[in-house]
Enzyme design. Structure first.
Site: not given
Lengths: 422, 422
Positions: A133-135
């Site tokens: 995801m936003s990692v």
């Protein structure tokens, strides 16, 4: 904070037990599809986060062809009993108890570069690849910080200087630095509950499936970025908006002549002794989703965190310029961050697409919805990589039982080290 | 036989020079899409065969997490000058000349297990994965032969005994052996020029994209297989029909409780010291395309061929039962094969989804459209793995400049070995 009353708990939602996509063919009520959205409803989503490539087109992030470099292992049996007080609670919880509470799919802890703890749940395995995801954003921000440190990207220049197509969008007048730190003044709501939120137009533009006949919006991530309107002033406040990372990805592609996936492979992934290729989802013209499309192995994610903790060096090889790592650790302006109203993250800041706690351990993190994280605690010499599938997207739902746990573990490791040193 | 008058030659159609999907964004006339079919028109197809996963959903075939086992290398400079007479020609051609003539994307030759020759063209690299097309079938046939040799699959039983859903289709009354050898009597035309050919219904069923609103046909590979009608009698003639392999894949999934992709990973791919994960395309319910969906690295494909040449042993480890390899080498009934009318393959036979030359070298091959092959010459102790993107699907277009070249190289290697032994 602990159990989510509206959702089945971790055991009841275990994707292995529910048997999604198992069978030849799977039972009709266990088939998940990308096009009808069934793949991302809870609890089915708990399967999908480990199988995105089976649902959509993706591009490989090659590790190269060499041998992986094994992470040294020194597994410890004392971690599960580490106790902490969840935020907003007055009852202690153990580390072990926290893992199902925040729907952990896999977690690995490195201490001084050695694996001291490693667990997998549900359908995730050591040789599986989970959505970051936003990692993803922190990987892209790291690439940008690297190019800035190398003098190949000027963070003070305007985005339109690198991507003329963005001249008339809100991004055009922002500096690259403002994009890297998400202090741009752009209209981009990530309120998933609002059907008019820009995040939906962004998702529709990036969807690789054929567009409906009556669709008239932007058809790619890049086309979407060209439509982004101004809201507020650049440089004044932190505003977490995924579109910034996609704009940064476009800048990186123009500067290097490589897609974010190629750049990640060449500059980082092939230089960490990773065990597995990673991959990224792509839009209909093959542009990797820089804002959230990365999928990777858990131990490989930990390798990346360890390299950053080590000042950019991994296994004796410099991967990131020291200046880039220093800039990541320095973080952004806490006053600009405070305006965003993250009550569970007091004193934090955001820069280079990383979250910086500004605590007395100098801890910093990469964070993705549903509980994905890389948490680096330099003082405790600790790196945590975690994949999860929490029913609630916002990390506020996971933070109460994860951030205090991470800090308690850091203190525990430091205490033990101190005791051992005596 | 040499140049294809209707198509640009290898240099003019070089996908690297044409720049497909390069740029941020790529130029409009260099964007390839799955849904409009542009990805598989020549010469664009030359890019797509190395990038299928960017166009469609896929499932990983994991190599595991261990270190690859390097193929020993003993590169030779005398291969390019090896001369042969192309079938139907009276003018000699060199090995080197043949590679662009049959649109080779990559080729590696092993002699006694060592890499003696390796070349890449266009957009294929050593760390890339290329479509194997129907070479996939030989992997699936090998898995079946393995299970038969292990006593887990009874080749004499009827398909309907394993897959009751196929009882009313033409497959139901065929034996597993007939499916493995493609001697089933089924109506399945692979005449791509005929829009009513069953191969199109098969492709539509397996297409992972959402079906058009007016679509009423089968929606998965399995649903398609249930509709297959009888034509002729089982066991009388060889008929190359992709649906057989998908039916075999269904049988394997029922026998093992694993998809063909999982089975391939567990039983073969993780045991060859492969350098890269492979992957398979899937239909809308995640069923891997057993008839042609495999994509893999060139050297890894050579590893597989070398293991089979070695009687099922690779690096001292038994991967396939000796009986399975013996059955693959034995081939099928040349009389049954002759009925299929492959004039360029006189005396050949087909069994276990492998093509057997029945020549005095005991050579056998895996073959896929547009020129994919694994060619094993036991007498010459030679294995060739080749990826290609010939504009003509049928291998008849490639065979004239490849099969005689392979045999000439085999003789060359044997001669040199003999000379060295003196």
């Amino acid at each position: 904070m602990a159990a989510q009353p509206d959702y089945p708990d971790a055991a009841a939602s275990d994707p292995a037990k529910l048997g999604w996509m198992v069978g030849s063919p799977p039972p009709a009520d266990r088939i998940l599809r990308f096009d009808d959205g069934s793949y991302f409803q809870f609890p089915a989503m708990r399967w999908s986060v480990s199988h995105f490539r089976q649902l959509m087109p993706t591009v490989n992030v090659s590790r190269g062809l060499g041998a992986p470099v094994a992470l040294p292992r020194a597994l410890r049996s004392d971690i599960d009993a580490v106790t902490f007080i969840p935020t907003g609670s007055d009852r202690p919880m153990t580390w072990q108890q926290s893992l199902p509470v925040n729907y952990t799919d896999g977690i690995v802890v490195l201490h001084r570069g050695k694996v001291i703890y490693e667990r997998y749940f549900g359908v995730l395995k050591p040789d599986g690849q989970h959505a970051a995801m936003s990692v993803t954003k922190s990987f892209v921000g790291t690439l940008a910080a690297m190019l800035v440190a190398e003098g190949k990207l000027d963070a003070a220049r305007r985005v339109a200087d690198y991507v003329p197509e963005l001249a008339t969008s809100a991004f055009g007048s922002a500096t690259v630095r403002q994009v890297m730190d998400m202090t741009t003044g752009i209209r981009f709501s990530e309120d998933y509950a609002d059907p008019k939120a820009e995040v939906w137009a962004h998702a529709a533009a990036g969807n690789p499936l054929p567009k409906p006949a009556d669709y008239s919006g932007p058809r790619t991530y890049y086309e979407f970025l060209e439509t982004v309107q101004p809201e507020g002033k650049h440089g004044e406040a932190f505003g977490y908006r995924t579109a910034n990372t996609d704009a940064l990805g476009w800048v990186l592609a123009r500067v290097t002549g490589r897609s974010v996936a190629q750049l990640l492979s060449e500059r980082i992934w092939s230089r960490l002794g990773t065990e597995q290729d990673a991959y990224m989802s792509v839009d209909s013209i093959g542009t990797p989703f820089a804002g959230g499309g990365l999928n990777l192995g858990l131990r490989d994610m930990a390798r990346f965190g360890e390299m950053v903790r080590n000042g950019g060096v991994f296994h004796g090889q410099r991967v990131l310029p020291a200046a880039a790592v220093a800039d990541i650790r320095r973080g952004g302006d806490p006053a600009a961050f405070a305006k965003a109203g993250y009550t569970q993250l007091p004193g934090w800041s955001y820069a280079n697409m990383w979250w910086v706690t500004n605590n007395d351990h100098g801890a910093f993190a990469a964070r993705g919805v549903h509980g994905q994280t890389i948490y680096v605690d330099p003082k405790a010499e600790m790196v945590i990589a975690r994949f999860a599938s929490h029913p609630v997207a916002a990390n506020a739902a996971s933070d109460a039982t994860s951030l205090p746990a991470y800090h308690a573990l850091a203190l525990h490791l430091m205490q033990r080290s101190k005791a051992a040193a005596r």
